[in-house]
Design a protein around this motif. Structure first.
Motif, PDB file in Angstrom:
ATOM      1  N   GLY A  52       0.801  -1.214   0.000  1.00 48.13           N
ATOM      2  CA  GLY A  52       0.000   0.000   0.000  1.00 48.13           C
ATOM      3  C   GLY A  52       0.837   1.269   0.000  1.00 48.13           C
ATOM      4  N   VAL A  53       0.136   2.381  -0.228  1.00 48.44           N
ATOM      5  CA  VAL A  53       0.758   3.703  -0.267  1.00 48.44           C
ATOM      6  C   VAL A  53      -0.063   4.643   0.605  1.00 48.44           C
ATOM      7  N   SER A  54       0.623   5.485   1.370  1.00 49.53           N
ATOM      8  CA  SER A  54      -0.007   6.497   2.199  1.00 49.53           C
ATOM      9  C   SER A  54       0.174   7.854   1.515  1.00 49.53           C
ATOM     10  N   VAL A  55      -0.931   8.581   1.312  1.00 47.50           N
ATOM     11  CA  VAL A  55      -0.898   9.897   0.669  1.00 47.50           C
ATOM     12  C   VAL A  55      -1.531  10.896   1.627  1.00 47.50           C
ATOM     13  N   ARG A  56      -0.813  12.003   1.888  1.00 41.25           N
ATOM     14  CA  ARG A  56      -1.355  13.071   2.740  1.00 41.25           C
ATOM     15  C   ARG A  56      -1.354  14.364   1.940  1.00 41.25           C
ATOM     16  N   LEU A  97     -10.438  23.812  -1.225  1.00 40.69           N
ATOM     17  CA  LEU A  97      -9.784  25.119  -1.122  1.00 40.69           C
ATOM     18  C   LEU A  97     -10.605  26.117  -1.921  1.00 40.69           C
ATOM     19  N   ALA A  98     -10.188  27.368  -1.927  1.00 42.86           N
ATOM     20  CA  ALA A  98     -10.806  28.346  -2.818  1.00 42.86           C
ATOM     21  C   ALA A  98     -10.297  28.070  -4.233  1.00 42.86           C
ATOM     22  N   ALA A  99     -11.119  28.355  -5.229  1.00 46.94           N
ATOM     23  CA  ALA A  99     -10.678  28.186  -6.618  1.00 46.94           C
ATOM     24  C   ALA A  99      -9.457  29.063  -6.863  1.00 46.94           C
ATOM     25  N   GLY A 100      -8.518  28.568  -7.666  1.00 50.77           N
ATOM     26  CA  GLY A 100      -7.331  29.355  -7.979  1.00 50.77           C
ATOM     27  C   GLY A 100      -6.185  28.497  -8.465  1.00 50.77           C
ATOM     28  N   ILE A 101      -5.032  29.116  -8.596  1.00 55.94           N
ATOM     29  CA  ILE A 101      -3.801  28.432  -8.982  1.00 55.94           C
ATOM     30  C   ILE A 101      -2.918  28.378  -7.745  1.00 55.94           C
ATOM     31  N   TYR A 102      -2.446  27.176  -7.425  1.00 58.97           N
ATOM     32  CA  TYR A 102      -1.691  26.966  -6.199  1.00 58.97           C
ATOM     33  C   TYR A 102      -0.295  26.436  -6.475  1.00 58.97           C
ATOM     34  N   PRO A 103       0.720  27.011  -5.807  1.00 60.69           N
ATOM     35  CA  PRO A 103       2.025  26.352  -5.812  1.00 60.69           C
ATOM     36  C   PRO A 103       1.860  24.998  -5.119  1.00 60.69           C
ATOM     37  N   ILE A 104       2.528  23.988  -5.659  1.00 55.05           N
ATOM     38  CA  ILE A 104       2.406  22.638  -5.098  1.00 55.05           C
ATOM     39  C   ILE A 104       3.785  21.997  -5.026  1.00 55.05           C
ATOM     40  N   ARG A 105       4.017  21.309  -3.928  1.00 50.19           N
ATOM     41  CA  ARG A 105       5.270  20.557  -3.741  1.00 50.19           C
ATOM     42  C   ARG A 105       4.911  19.131  -3.352  1.00 50.19           C
ATOM     43  N   LEU A 106       5.614  18.162  -3.936  1.00 49.48           N
ATOM     44  CA  LEU A 106       5.404  16.759  -3.634  1.00 49.48           C
ATOM     45  C   LEU A 106       6.669  16.188  -3.020  1.00 49.48           C
ATOM     46  N   PHE A 107       6.484  15.445  -1.942  1.00 48.22           N
ATOM     47  CA  PHE A 107       7.582  14.797  -1.237  1.00 48.22           C
ATOM     48  C   PHE A 107       7.294  13.297  -1.199  1.00 48.22           C
ATOM     49  N   ALA A 108       8.337  12.480  -1.345  1.00 47.02           N
ATOM     50  CA  ALA A 108       8.179  11.028  -1.321  1.00 47.02           C
ATOM     51  C   ALA A 108       9.225  10.406  -0.410  1.00 47.02           C
ATOM     52  N   ASP A 109       8.893   9.250   0.146  1.00 43.02           N
ATOM     53  CA  ASP A 109       9.863   8.560   0.995  1.00 43.02           C
ATOM     54  C   ASP A 109      10.984   7.928   0.177  1.00 43.02           C
ATOM     55  N   SER A 112      11.826   6.214  -6.180  1.00 43.67           N
ATOM     56  CA  SER A 112      11.034   5.380  -7.080  1.00 43.67           C
ATOM     57  C   SER A 112      10.216   4.415  -6.230  1.00 43.67           C
ATOM     58  N   GLU A 113       9.035   4.064  -6.731  1.00 45.90           N
ATOM     59  CA  GLU A 113       8.118   3.181  -6.020  1.00 45.90           C
ATOM     60  C   GLU A 113       7.850   3.650  -4.590  1.00 45.90           C
ATOM     61  N   ALA A 114       7.504   4.916  -4.456  1.00 45.77           N
ATOM     62  CA  ALA A 114       7.250   5.529  -3.141  1.00 45.77           C
ATOM     63  C   ALA A 114       6.073   4.846  -2.443  1.00 45.77           C
ATOM     64  N   SER A 115       6.208   4.703  -1.131  1.00 43.92           N
ATOM     65  CA  SER A 115       5.116   4.156  -0.322  1.00 43.92           C
ATOM     66  C   SER A 115       4.472   5.238   0.551  1.00 43.92           C
ATOM     67  N   ALA A 116       5.042   6.448   0.532  1.00 42.21           N
ATOM     68  CA  ALA A 116       4.465   7.571   1.275  1.00 42.21           C
ATOM     69  C   ALA A 116       4.697   8.845   0.465  1.00 42.21           C
ATOM     70  N   ILE A 117       3.617   9.597   0.249  1.00 45.10           N
ATOM     71  CA  ILE A 117       3.661  10.852  -0.504  1.00 45.10           C
ATOM     72  C   ILE A 117       3.017  11.933   0.336  1.00 45.10           C
ATOM     73  N   ASP A 118       3.699  13.067   0.499  1.00 51.83           N
ATOM     74  CA  ASP A 118       3.123  14.261   1.102  1.00 51.83           C
ATOM     75  C   ASP A 118       2.949  15.301  -0.003  1.00 51.83           C
ATOM     76  N   ILE A 119       1.755  15.846  -0.117  1.00 50.80           N
ATOM     77  CA  ILE A 119       1.435  16.865  -1.114  1.00 50.80           C
ATOM     78  C   ILE A 119       1.114  18.139  -0.362  1.00 50.80           C
ATOM     79  N   VAL A 120       1.856  19.207  -0.643  1.00 52.89           N
ATOM     80  CA  VAL A 120       1.674  20.467   0.087  1.00 52.89           C
ATOM     81  C   VAL A 120       1.298  21.558  -0.906  1.00 52.89           C
TER      82      VAL A 120
END
Length: 122
Positions: A52-56, A97-109, A112-120
């Motif tokens: 499995g994969v955990s996504v936050r 969220l409110a409609a709009g364009i958002y800066p986004i950053r993705l972090f992975a453990d 490759s083949e990440a099992s944990a992803i943080d999306i900010v």
């Protein structure tokens, strides 16, 4: 914050504006982990056969994300809802969220083949 814990039968995590039907470009190389269009992106994650994969999903409020930065860009959310899902949308999580364009950053453990992803989103 929203959370999603699932097995990903195709080994990809989709992140889209909930109303998006935009085509997402193919990866430019086999090692690329993220490919994106203005209102949607795909992230390679661990395949369901491997576990499995955990996504936050976080609206940036000073939260400290975990892992390696794998993507930094922006995403258009005309509906104001970021949806994370597996390729078939059988399992989803929404961040409102409110409609709009958002800066986004993705972090992975892992790179490759990440099992944990943080999306900010900022």
């Amino acid at each position: 914050m929203a959370e999603l814990g699932a097995e990903f039968p195709w080994g990809v995590l989709l992140m889209t504006d909930s109303g998006s039907s935009e085509l997402i470009p193919e990866w430019s190389s086999p090692g690329e982990q993220v490919t994106a269009a203005p209102s949607a992106m795909v992230v390679r994650v661990r395949h369901a056969d491997e576990g499995g994969v955990s996504v936050r999903l976080w609206a940036d409020d000073g939260h400290e994300a975990s892992g390696i930065l794998i993507f930094e860009g922006s995403i258009e959310l005309p509906s104001g809802v970021l949806r994370a899902s597996d390729a078939l949308a059988a399992t989803t999580a929404d961040l409102e969220l409110a409609a709009g364009i958002y800066p986004i950053r993705l972090f992975a453990d892992l790179e490759s083949e990440a099992s944990a992803i943080d999306i900010v989103l900022e």
